[in-house]
Design a protein around this motif. Structure first.
Motif, PDB file in Angstrom:
ATOM      1  N   ALA A  51      57.911  10.791   0.016  1.00 39.84           N
ATOM      2  CA  ALA A  51      58.682  11.600  -0.930  1.00 39.84           C
ATOM      3  C   ALA A  51      58.205  11.373  -2.358  1.00 39.84           C
ATOM      4  CB  ALA A  51      60.166  11.267  -0.819  1.00 39.84           C
ATOM      5  N   MET A  52      57.786  10.136  -2.654  1.00 34.14           N
ATOM      6  CA  MET A  52      57.341   9.835  -4.013  1.00 34.14           C
ATOM      7  C   MET A  52      56.032  10.518  -4.368  1.00 34.14           C
ATOM      8  SD  MET A  52      58.429   5.854  -4.251  1.00 34.14           S
ATOM      9  CE  MET A  52      57.316   5.383  -5.553  1.00 34.14           C
ATOM     10  N   ARG A  53      55.283  10.960  -3.347  1.00 32.53           N
ATOM     11  CA  ARG A  53      54.040  11.692  -3.635  1.00 32.53           C
ATOM     12  C   ARG A  53      54.345  13.005  -4.351  1.00 32.53           C
ATOM     13  NH1 ARG A  53      50.633   8.483  -4.313  1.00 32.53           N
ATOM     14  NH2 ARG A  53      52.195   6.953  -3.856  1.00 32.53           N
ATOM     15  N   ILE A  54      55.458  13.628  -3.994  1.00 29.84           N
ATOM     16  CA  ILE A  54      55.693  14.993  -4.445  1.00 29.84           C
ATOM     17  C   ILE A  54      56.845  15.097  -5.435  1.00 29.84           C
ATOM     18  CG2 ILE A  54      56.404  17.283  -3.684  1.00 29.84           C
ATOM     19  CD1 ILE A  54      54.806  16.936  -1.232  1.00 29.84           C
ATOM     20  N   PHE A  55      57.931  14.403  -5.162  1.00 33.76           N
ATOM     21  CA  PHE A  55      59.118  14.638  -5.982  1.00 33.76           C
ATOM     22  C   PHE A  55      59.179  13.716  -7.188  1.00 33.76           C
ATOM     23  CE2 PHE A  55      60.142  16.656  -2.050  1.00 33.76           C
ATOM     24  CZ  PHE A  55      60.728  17.822  -2.484  1.00 33.76           C
ATOM     25  N   LYS A  56      59.901  14.152  -8.208  1.00 34.20           N
ATOM     26  CA  LYS A  56      59.781  13.483  -9.498  1.00 34.20           C
ATOM     27  C   LYS A  56      61.082  12.919 -10.034  1.00 34.20           C
ATOM     28  CE  LYS A  56      55.850  16.251 -10.632  1.00 34.20           C
ATOM     29  NZ  LYS A  56      55.295  17.319 -11.426  1.00 34.20           N
ATOM     30  N   SER A  57      62.184  13.179  -9.384  1.00 31.64           N
ATOM     31  CA  SER A  57      63.396  12.525  -9.861  1.00 31.64           C
ATOM     32  C   SER A  57      63.934  11.651  -8.744  1.00 31.64           C
ATOM     33  CB  SER A  57      64.435  13.552 -10.302  1.00 31.64           C
ATOM     34  OG  SER A  57      64.997  14.167  -9.181  1.00 31.64           O
ATOM     35  N   ASP A  81      55.874   9.335  11.229  1.00 33.18           N
ATOM     36  CA  ASP A  81      56.042   9.013   9.805  1.00 33.18           C
ATOM     37  C   ASP A  81      54.694   8.972   9.088  1.00 33.18           C
ATOM     38  OD1 ASP A  81      58.769   8.815   9.209  1.00 33.18           O
ATOM     39  OD2 ASP A  81      58.911   6.930  10.315  1.00 33.18           O
ATOM     40  N   ILE A  82      53.709   8.385   9.764  1.00 34.34           N
ATOM     41  CA  ILE A  82      52.378   8.296   9.148  1.00 34.34           C
ATOM     42  C   ILE A  82      51.810   9.696   8.940  1.00 34.34           C
ATOM     43  CG2 ILE A  82      49.995   7.530   9.505  1.00 34.34           C
ATOM     44  CD1 ILE A  82      51.162   5.159  11.067  1.00 34.34           C
ATOM     45  N   ALA A  83      51.969  10.548   9.974  1.00 30.31           N
ATOM     46  CA  ALA A  83      51.468  11.917   9.852  1.00 30.31           C
ATOM     47  C   ALA A  83      52.118  12.618   8.664  1.00 30.31           C
ATOM     48  CB  ALA A  83      51.750  12.690  11.139  1.00 30.31           C
ATOM     49  N   ALA A  84      53.442  12.433   8.529  1.00 33.75           N
ATOM     50  CA  ALA A  84      54.151  13.068   7.410  1.00 33.75           C
ATOM     51  C   ALA A  84      53.633  12.535   6.086  1.00 33.75           C
ATOM     52  CB  ALA A  84      55.656  12.808   7.524  1.00 33.75           C
ATOM     53  N   PHE A  85      53.364  11.232   6.043  1.00 31.27           N
ATOM     54  CA  PHE A  85      52.861  10.648   4.797  1.00 31.27           C
ATOM     55  C   PHE A  85      51.522  11.277   4.410  1.00 31.27           C
ATOM     56  CE2 PHE A  85      50.180   7.507   2.613  1.00 31.27           C
ATOM     57  CZ  PHE A  85      50.947   7.312   1.486  1.00 31.27           C
ATOM     58  N   LEU A  86      50.637  11.424   5.404  1.00 28.80           N
ATOM     59  CA  LEU A  86      49.326  12.023   5.107  1.00 28.80           C
ATOM     60  C   LEU A  86      49.484  13.440   4.572  1.00 28.80           C
ATOM     61  CD1 LEU A  86      47.155  10.724   8.062  1.00 28.80           C
ATOM     62  CD2 LEU A  86      47.116  10.031   5.654  1.00 28.80           C
ATOM     63  N   ILE A  87      50.366  14.213   5.226  1.00 28.76           N
ATOM     64  CA  ILE A  87      50.581  15.589   4.768  1.00 28.76           C
ATOM     65  C   ILE A  87      51.083  15.590   3.322  1.00 28.76           C
ATOM     66  CG2 ILE A  87      51.994  17.660   5.105  1.00 28.76           C
ATOM     67  CD1 ILE A  87      51.969  16.935   8.123  1.00 28.76           C
ATOM     68  N   PHE A  88      52.073  14.742   3.045  1.00 22.43           N
ATOM     69  CA  PHE A  88      52.636  14.692   1.686  1.00 22.43           C
ATOM     70  C   PHE A  88      51.593  14.219   0.682  1.00 22.43           C
ATOM     71  CE2 PHE A  88      57.320  15.277   1.438  1.00 22.43           C
ATOM     72  CZ  PHE A  88      57.460  15.802   2.710  1.00 22.43           C
ATOM     73  N   TYR A  89      50.770  13.274   1.122  1.00 22.80           N
ATOM     74  CA  TYR A  89      49.738  12.754   0.231  1.00 22.80           C
ATOM     75  C   TYR A  89      48.790  13.860  -0.192  1.00 22.80           C
ATOM     76  CZ  TYR A  89      46.229   9.552  -1.591  1.00 22.80           C
ATOM     77  OH  TYR A  89      45.364   8.893  -2.412  1.00 22.80           O
ATOM     78  N   ILE A  90      48.379  14.665   0.808  1.00 24.90           N
ATOM     79  CA  ILE A  90      47.433  15.749   0.512  1.00 24.90           C
ATOM     80  C   ILE A  90      48.087  16.798  -0.385  1.00 24.90           C
ATOM     81  CG2 ILE A  90      46.148  17.650   1.553  1.00 24.90           C
ATOM     82  CD1 ILE A  90      45.709  15.699   3.957  1.00 24.90           C
ATOM     83  N   ILE A  91      49.336  17.162  -0.058  1.00 25.87           N
ATOM     84  CA  ILE A  91      50.033  18.135  -0.918  1.00 25.87           C
ATOM     85  C   ILE A  91      50.130  17.592  -2.336  1.00 25.87           C
ATOM     86  CG2 ILE A  91      52.214  19.329  -1.338  1.00 25.87           C
ATOM     87  CD1 ILE A  91      52.700  19.283   1.656  1.00 25.87           C
ATOM     88  N   GLY A  92      50.488  16.314  -2.446  1.00 27.80           N
ATOM     89  CA  GLY A  92      50.625  15.692  -3.760  1.00 27.80           C
ATOM     90  C   GLY A  92      49.321  15.722  -4.536  1.00 27.80           C
ATOM     91  N   MET A  93      48.212  15.530  -3.811  1.00 25.29           N
ATOM     92  CA  MET A  93      46.908  15.529  -4.462  1.00 25.29           C
ATOM     93  C   MET A  93      46.598  16.913  -5.035  1.00 25.29           C
ATOM     94  SD  MET A  93      44.111  13.204  -2.586  1.00 25.29           S
ATOM     95  CE  MET A  93      43.298  14.516  -1.752  1.00 25.29           C
ATOM     96  N   PHE A  94      46.908  17.947  -4.254  1.00 20.24           N
ATOM     97  CA  PHE A  94      46.552  19.298  -4.709  1.00 20.24           C
ATOM     98  C   PHE A  94      47.488  19.790  -5.808  1.00 20.24           C
ATOM     99  CE2 PHE A  94      44.130  19.591  -0.706  1.00 20.24           C
ATOM    100  CZ  PHE A  94      42.915  19.897  -1.299  1.00 20.24           C
ATOM    101  N   SER A  95      48.767  19.395  -5.719  1.00 21.42           N
ATOM    102  CA  SER A  95      49.676  19.868  -6.761  1.00 21.42           C
ATOM    103  C   SER A  95      49.607  18.964  -7.984  1.00 21.42           C
ATOM    104  CB  SER A  95      51.110  19.925  -6.234  1.00 21.42           C
ATOM    105  OG  SER A  95      51.572  18.614  -6.035  1.00 21.42           O
TER     106      SER A  95
END
Lengths: 233, 284
Positions: free
Chosen positions: B221-227, B265-279
């Motif tokens: 969650a910390m990869r993407i969200f800011k509050s 959970d690991i799969a979700a983390f990877l997905i979030f990590y990649i989204i976070g990288m692109f955004s």
């Protein structure tokens, strides 16, 4: 009238005394600068004023309607905060915690107070931004707004400009001066920056091997200021 | 596709599968809530340490031949949690060293006790079950399910009621203390809640994998969200989703429950990590 009085205060930690016989008082509306070498006990003194640790001996008293948890505190930034996912709004609002007591949520008045302080610190455009994405100066202003939510009377600033560039530093000092002059908030600032201390403060507390407390003019005449200014450069 | 649904609805007719799903969702919810706080306070490994303590406590309970080991395990884990978070504040033994010490110590003593006094014929099987969870989630009795439900509700209620306090203590402990918040009490509260969560979660994923359940949703969650609020909400939703997905997959394909959930959970983390990288969300 004095808001804060220290009498024969001795400070230290783990039973080791690092500072003794400290006498000074702070009046409402004062701008006190605490200067001194590294390790002279500035941080310990500050923690004692905030009630985070107790003095070894002596007395520290608050009067004039000031209680210990009404001091707004601007700490130095910690490592944890650098990558903390929190919005500016959440952080400023958390300054209202002391008026909450055991009530779990913030009420309207507290939210209003947070809004006003955000405005005062010129943070309105950043209110929903993430704290870790802000610049150093912006982060300091967020923390200052939070400290203002906790107090109407006294601010305690721990090296508020460390790590800021000259332009942002000047900006920060301007904001602090405004709070002191316009809103009549007492300011106690710990600083390495003697020039700024002499420019803005009306009282100086110098701690170390020799202790000095008095007005800015007295400090400039005393020999201790010369020693420190030279030693610092 | 239809075949999978048939199989699933067949399994769902068994009460123990339904219990497992309910308990799984609740545990996932609870464990994710404090994850954010733990990660930010640099206590990621405290879950791991405490779960080993819980393992040791379980060993003691089984040596004493207690039929219901939950209260004892809970008690010992809570005490250790308090001790660990205390040492985090004084400097004589640094927090991470204390965690390492207690966790390996408890693990060793636990295994030793089981070896010396165990009456069970399949010792390594028992130990493996406790460490990796395997089937214990499917063998819960109705009482245990109720206990889980009640404890989960308490955990969630405590978290919501003290949400603002937990936030300020996590973000800046000295400021909170300076303005009159009793940080010690809230640290204690956090420690106790963590201990309760750990003991609950041992049923689901076993003691070695609990940390994953606590920290992965928060980190994702910390990869993407800011509050703080959005991170907390996102990690709760994500945790429940991953746990459900993991459990259903494991039921359908017969894989071990705990490790399947963690894999999700690991799969979700990877997905979030990649989204976070692109955004550009998490990067400065």
């Amino acid at each position: 009238m004095a808001q804060l009085i220290c009498e024969n205060l001795a400070l230290g930690y783990d039973g080791r005394e690092i500072l003794s016989d400290l006498n000074f008082s702070v009046d409402a509306g004062d701008y006190l600068c605490i200067v001194g070498e590294n390790g002279s006990g500035k941080t310990t003194l500050m923690k004692t004023i905030l009630g985070l640790q107790s003095p070894i001996s002596g007395k520290l008293s608050m009067s004039d309607g000031l209680s210990q948890n009404e001091i707004g505190y601007l700490p130095q930034q910690t490592l944890v905060q650098r990558d903390f996912p929190a919005s500016v709004w959440e952080i400023v609002l958390s300054g209202c915690q002391n008026s909450c007591g055991l009530r779990p949520f913030y009420n309207k008045a507290e939210k209003q107070l947070a809004k006003e302080n955000i405005k005062k610190m010129e943070l309105e455009p950043l209110v929903n931004r993430c704290y870790r994405e802000l610049s150093g100066g912006q982060q300091q202003r967020v923390l200052l707004a939070r400290a203002l939510c906790a107090t109407h009377k006294m601010l305690l600033l721990d090296e508020p400009v460390s790590g800021l560039d000259p332009k942002v530093t000047a900006e920060m000092y301007r904001l602090i001066e405004e709070l002191n002059k316009k809103d009549g908030i007492t300011v106690i600032m710990i600083s390495h920056d003697l020039d700024a201390a002499l420019q803005y403060a009306n009282r100086i507390l110098h701690i170390g091997k020799k202790v000095f407390f008095g007005t800015k003019e007295e400090y400039l005449k005393s020999e201790i200021s010369g020693v420190f200014a030279k030693g610092d450069e | 596709m239809g075949e999978i649904f048939d199989k699933l609805s067949l399994y769902l007719q068994f009460p123990f599968v339904r219990y497992a799903l309910i308990v799984g969702v609740l545990i996932a919810l609870c464990s994710s809530l404090l994850g954010v706080t733990l990660v930010l306070k640099r206590f990621s490994f405290i879950g791991d340490g405490l779960s080993h303590v819980a393992f040791g406590a379980m060993a003691i309970a089984s040596v004493l031949k207690m039929t219901n080991d939950m209260p004892l395990v809970l008690l010992i884990t809570v005490i250790c949690a308090i001790l660990l978070l205390r040492t985090g504040q004084n400097t004589k033994i640094k927090g991470d060293a204390a965690v390492a010490m207690i966790s390996v110590g408890a693990l060793a003593i636990g295994y030793l006790l089981l070896n010396l006094f165990s009456t069970s014929g399949n010792l390594s099987g028992d130990v493996c079950t406790t460490l990796f969870g395997s089937t214990s989630i499917l063998t819960l009795s109705q009482d245990e399910v109720w206990l889980c439900v009640v404890l989960s509700i308490i955990v969630v209620a405590v978290f919501i009621l003290f949400y603002n306090k937990i936030f300020s203590v996590t973000f800046d402990e000295s400021f909170a203390r300076a303005t009159g918040t009793n940080a010690g009490v809230y640290n204690l509260l956090i420690a106790i809640v963590i201990a309760v969560i750990i003991v609950l979660a041992m049923n689901l994923v076993g003691s070695l994998l609990i940390s994953a359940l606590v920290i992965f949703p928060a980190l994702s969650a910390m990869r993407i969200f800011k509050s703080f609020k959005s991170v907390t909400l996102c990690s709760a939703v994500l945790s429940v989703f991953c746990t459900l997905a993991g459990m259903i997959i494991s039921i359908l394909s017969g894989t071990p429950v705990g490790s399947t959930i963690v894999a999700a959970d690991i799969a979700a983390f990877l997905i979030f990590y990649i989204i976070g990288m692109f955004s550009g969300g998490s990067k400065k």
